[in-house]
Motif scaffolding. Structure first.
Motif, PDB file in Angstrom:
ATOM      1  N   THR A  96      -4.032   8.325   2.244  1.00  0.00           N
ATOM      2  CA  THR A  96      -4.365   7.665   0.987  1.00  0.00           C
ATOM      3  C   THR A  96      -4.902   6.274   1.295  1.00  0.00           C
ATOM      4  O   THR A  96      -4.278   5.509   2.030  1.00  0.00           O
ATOM      5  N   LEU A  97      -6.077   5.973   0.723  1.00  0.00           N
ATOM      6  CA  LEU A  97      -6.681   4.654   0.859  1.00  0.00           C
ATOM      7  C   LEU A  97      -6.354   3.851  -0.387  1.00  0.00           C
ATOM      8  O   LEU A  97      -6.669   4.268  -1.506  1.00  0.00           O
ATOM      9  N   VAL A  98      -5.702   2.720  -0.201  1.00  0.00           N
ATOM     10  CA  VAL A  98      -5.335   1.833  -1.306  1.00  0.00           C
ATOM     11  C   VAL A  98      -6.100   0.531  -1.134  1.00  0.00           C
ATOM     12  O   VAL A  98      -6.022  -0.111  -0.087  1.00  0.00           O
TER      13      VAL A  98
ATOM     14  N   GLY B 240       0.810  -1.211   0.000  1.00  0.00           N
ATOM     15  CA  GLY B 240       0.000   0.000   0.000  1.00  0.00           C
ATOM     16  C   GLY B 240       0.840   1.257   0.000  1.00  0.00           C
ATOM     17  O   GLY B 240       0.494   2.244  -0.666  1.00  0.00           O
ATOM     18  N   ALA B 241       1.957   1.253   0.748  1.00  0.00           N
ATOM     19  CA  ALA B 241       2.824   2.430   0.772  1.00  0.00           C
ATOM     20  C   ALA B 241       3.441   2.691  -0.601  1.00  0.00           C
ATOM     21  O   ALA B 241       3.539   3.846  -1.045  1.00  0.00           O
ATOM     22  N   ARG B 242       3.861   1.634  -1.289  1.00  0.00           N
ATOM     23  CA  ARG B 242       4.430   1.812  -2.631  1.00  0.00           C
ATOM     24  C   ARG B 242       3.380   2.334  -3.613  1.00  0.00           C
ATOM     25  O   ARG B 242       3.663   3.205  -4.443  1.00  0.00           O
ATOM     26  N   ALA B 243       2.163   1.829  -3.507  1.00  0.00           N
ATOM     27  CA  ALA B 243       1.115   2.291  -4.411  1.00  0.00           C
ATOM     28  C   ALA B 243       0.738   3.740  -4.135  1.00  0.00           C
ATOM     29  O   ALA B 243       0.466   4.510  -5.064  1.00  0.00           O
ATOM     30  N   ALA B 244       0.714   4.143  -2.874  1.00  0.00           N
ATOM     31  CA  ALA B 244       0.388   5.533  -2.546  1.00  0.00           C
ATOM     32  C   ALA B 244       1.474   6.486  -3.027  1.00  0.00           C
ATOM     33  O   ALA B 244       1.177   7.616  -3.420  1.00  0.00           O
ATOM     34  N   ALA B 245       2.736   6.038  -3.000  1.00  0.00           N
ATOM     35  CA  ALA B 245       3.831   6.902  -3.445  1.00  0.00           C
ATOM     36  C   ALA B 245       3.890   7.017  -4.959  1.00  0.00           C
ATOM     37  O   ALA B 245       4.265   8.061  -5.492  1.00  0.00           O
ATOM     38  N   HIS B 246       3.517   5.954  -5.687  1.00  0.00           N
ATOM     39  CA  HIS B 246       3.577   5.949  -7.157  1.00  0.00           C
ATOM     40  C   HIS B 246       2.269   5.384  -7.710  1.00  0.00           C
ATOM     41  O   HIS B 246       2.222   4.247  -8.206  1.00  0.00           O
ATOM     42  N   PRO B 247       1.177   6.147  -7.654  1.00  0.00           N
ATOM     43  CA  PRO B 247      -0.120   5.605  -8.095  1.00  0.00           C
ATOM     44  C   PRO B 247      -0.158   5.293  -9.589  1.00  0.00           C
ATOM     45  O   PRO B 247      -0.867   4.385 -10.011  1.00  0.00           O
ATOM     46  N   GLN B 248       0.608   6.037 -10.416  1.00  0.00           N
ATOM     47  CA  GLN B 248       0.563   5.796 -11.854  1.00  0.00           C
ATOM     48  C   GLN B 248       1.130   4.427 -12.219  1.00  0.00           C
ATOM     49  O   GLN B 248       0.810   3.882 -13.282  1.00  0.00           O
ATOM     50  N   ALA B 249       1.960   3.862 -11.362  1.00  0.00           N
ATOM     51  CA  ALA B 249       2.545   2.553 -11.640  1.00  0.00           C
ATOM     52  C   ALA B 249       1.690   1.405 -11.117  1.00  0.00           C
ATOM     53  O   ALA B 249       2.077   0.244 -11.257  1.00  0.00           O
ATOM     54  N   HIS B 250       0.541   1.722 -10.501  1.00  0.00           N
ATOM     55  CA  HIS B 250      -0.335   0.682  -9.938  1.00  0.00           C
ATOM     56  C   HIS B 250      -1.764   0.945 -10.391  1.00  0.00           C
ATOM     57  O   HIS B 250      -2.678   1.146  -9.574  1.00  0.00           O
ATOM     58  N   ALA B 251      -1.964   0.957 -11.700  1.00  0.00           N
ATOM     59  CA  ALA B 251      -3.291   1.255 -12.241  1.00  0.00           C
ATOM     60  C   ALA B 251      -4.307   0.169 -11.907  1.00  0.00           C
ATOM     61  O   ALA B 251      -5.519   0.415 -11.971  1.00  0.00           O
ATOM     62  N   HIS B 252      -3.860  -1.020 -11.568  1.00  0.00           N
ATOM     63  CA  HIS B 252      -4.785  -2.102 -11.251  1.00  0.00           C
ATOM     64  C   HIS B 252      -5.369  -1.983  -9.851  1.00  0.00           C
ATOM     65  O   HIS B 252      -6.263  -2.764  -9.489  1.00  0.00           O
ATOM     66  N   LEU B 253      -4.894  -1.017  -9.059  1.00  0.00           N
ATOM     67  CA  LEU B 253      -5.396  -0.807  -7.708  1.00  0.00           C
ATOM     68  C   LEU B 253      -6.319   0.403  -7.675  1.00  0.00           C
ATOM     69  O   LEU B 253      -6.229   1.298  -8.519  1.00  0.00           O
ATOM     70  N   THR B 254      -7.193   0.438  -6.693  1.00  0.00           N
ATOM     71  CA  THR B 254      -8.092   1.575  -6.501  1.00  0.00           C
ATOM     72  C   THR B 254      -7.512   2.452  -5.397  1.00  0.00           C
ATOM     73  O   THR B 254      -7.344   2.000  -4.258  1.00  0.00           O
ATOM     74  N   ILE B 255      -7.221   3.716  -5.720  1.00  0.00           N
ATOM     75  CA  ILE B 255      -6.534   4.622  -4.800  1.00  0.00           C
ATOM     76  C   ILE B 255      -7.394   5.866  -4.627  1.00  0.00           C
ATOM     77  O   ILE B 255      -7.789   6.500  -5.616  1.00  0.00           O
TER      78      ILE B 255
END
Length: 492
Positions: free
Chosen positions: A101-103, A79-94
């Motif tokens: 940030t809710l991931v 979750g921390a990685r996705a919150a820091a780089h949301p463009q690289a985790h398009a398969h997640l809902t942020i």
């Protein structure tokens, strides 16, 4: 009267039919109901419920504290990685919610529209919880400031009662300054979430400074292991705050720690959060076995009661009787009178730098669990005139090895200058005269010492550790006459 229009011609389409109300999916209503019920209990339960409904995982990430709540617990780093780089985790809902940030990582079989509903509802509920928390946080912040002022006034028992009878007996003081102190205060408050129930950290704005008191249940808990320490360090780094932290002290000695943490940082601590607590891994409290150190401390300080120990520690930590008087709320004459009585009881000269270093080490030692300190070889029944470290604590070979490790970064020039400065109890002018150099030259050397050692020389604790190390390693070439020179009256 308007004439009625012509009737519609054959084949002309009429107006589109009005759609009726969409029938809500019962599973969606159940999901919203479950999330709302979880939000009334805690944010952690809300995150857990969101992960269960999405048949995956969920993490609430704070920009300062990192993963605050995660379900399951191992999903925090993702979750921390996705919150820091949301463009690289398009398969997640942020979603951004309540300053965090809710991931949401859904399962493969969960419909996309239901995942969007769960994430949107959870984010809205987090905002509602944050809004309700903001309504009470100002009152809680005023309470924290009141407790801090009670501690600074010496009313530690009343402060404990105000906190609701906390079990804490010691505290670490942090004082930070900078242009972004108000913003950093709010960020740290959101990250720490101190509140008033079972308070383990006080976060205050006092006289334009960000003040943090990390509460400990005893002296054995190092300051760096307290959960507040990494939060304070990250806030200081993100908002470019400078400051220092004092060593953990009993609650009745908070005024002394306040004065120690408020000294102007030098060297590497001038642009970040420094530590006035010691030399890290080379600190004597970590080198000497705790039980041996406690027994030696009990033997040295046996003639002193609690009040006299408090006066002595305040004098040694603040550096002067005048500063100790301000911290203790007494007159300078009263403090000097009590210090003379302490000198008579311990049969020592408190103006001697080595005596000060060893007594402060004894005061910082952990309390022995035994009712009476056992006799140790090398520890006399009556405290000596200069309370030396007995060989039962550190053998000569171990002491020299410890001193060599601590002083390894310093060359002969810096060792001689630092030893003379510490022997003059941190006074630059007489130390420079004894060394035969200009005061500005000695000041530059001291800044260099702090830089290569990674220590704050304004701290009384750091000074005592370095003084003991220099005296242990001192040899024939440690006198001012042995200072390497390049010609002229000063060190060219």
């Amino acid at each position: 009267r308007r004439r009625p229009g012509p009737p519609p011609r054959a084949g002309r389409p009429g107006p589109p039919p009005v759609p009726g109300p969409r029938t809500a999916d019962p599973r969606d209503l159940l999901a919203v109901r479950r999330l709302t019920h979880a939000a009334t209990h805690s944010a952690a339960l809300l995150i857990t419920e969101a992960a269960a409904l999405a048949d995956g995982w969920a993490v609430l990430v704070d920009p300062v504290a990192g993963p605050v709540h995660s379900a399951p617990p191992g999903a925090g780093p993702s979750g921390a990685r996705a919150a820091a780089h949301p463009q690289a985790h398009a398969h997640l809902t942020i979603h951004h919610a309540a300053g965090g940030t809710l991931v949401l990582g859904p399962g493969r079989t969960t419909p996309a529209d239901r995942v969007a509903l769960i994430a949107r509802t959870a984010a809205d509920l987090l905002r509602v919880r944050a809004r309700r928390a903001d309504e009470t946080s100002r009152a809680e912040q005023r309470l924290h400031t009141a407790v801090l002022r009670l501690l600074l006034a010496g009313q530690h028992r009343l402060a404990v009662d105000v906190l609701g009878g906390t079990t804490a007996t010691h505290a670490t003081v942090y004082r930070l300054t900078g242009h972004a102190v108000p913003v950093a205060h709010q960020a740290l408050w959101r990250a720490a979430r101190p509140g008033v129930a079972d308070t383990r950290v006080l976060v205050c704005l006092e006289a334009g400074e960000l003040v943090v008191l990390a509460l400990h249940d005893g002296p054995a808990e190092p300051a760096g292991r307290h959960p507040a320490h990494p939060l304070v360090s990250r806030v200081a780094e993100q908002h470019r705050l400078a400051g220092s932290s004092a060593a953990p002290v009993p609650l009745d000695l908070i005024p002394a720690a306040w004065a120690e943490a408020g000294q102007q940082p030098r060297g590497p601590a001038a642009d970040r959060l420094g530590s006035a607590a010691g030399l890290g891994a080379g600190e004597l409290l970590r080198v000497i076995p705790a039980e041996r150190l406690a027994a030696w401390s009990a033997a040295v300080l046996q003639p002193l009661g609690h009040d006299r120990r408090r006066v002595l520690e305040c004098r040694l930590r603040t550096g002067s009787a005048l500063a100790a008087a301000g911290a203790l709320g007494l007159s300078e004459g009263t403090v000097r009178s009590r210090l003379r009585a302490i000198e008579a009881l311990l049969v020592v000269d408190l103006d001697d730098a080595t005596v000060q270093a060893r007594l402060l080490l004894a005061l910082r030692a952990p309390v022995s669990s035994a009712p009476t300190a056992p006799a140790l070889p090398g520890v006399p029944s009556r405290p000596p005139r200069r309370p030396a470290l007995p060989t039962a604590l550190l053998s000569p070979a171990e002491a020299r090895r410890w001193a060599a490790d601590v002083l390894e970064p310093l060359d002969a020039r810096l060792r001689i200058a630092l030893r003379e400065w510490l022997a003059h109890r941190g006074r630059t002018a007489p130390a420079a005269a004894a060394l035969g150099v200009h005061r500005s030259t000695l000041t530059a050397w001291l800044a260099e010492c702090g830089g290569v050692l990674g220590a704050d020389l304004s701290s009384a604790t750091v000074r005592t550790e370095l003084h003991l190390a220099l005296e242990t390693a001192a040899g024939p070439g440690a006198a001012p006459e042995a200072l390497p020179r390049r010609g002229g009256r000063t060190y060219g």
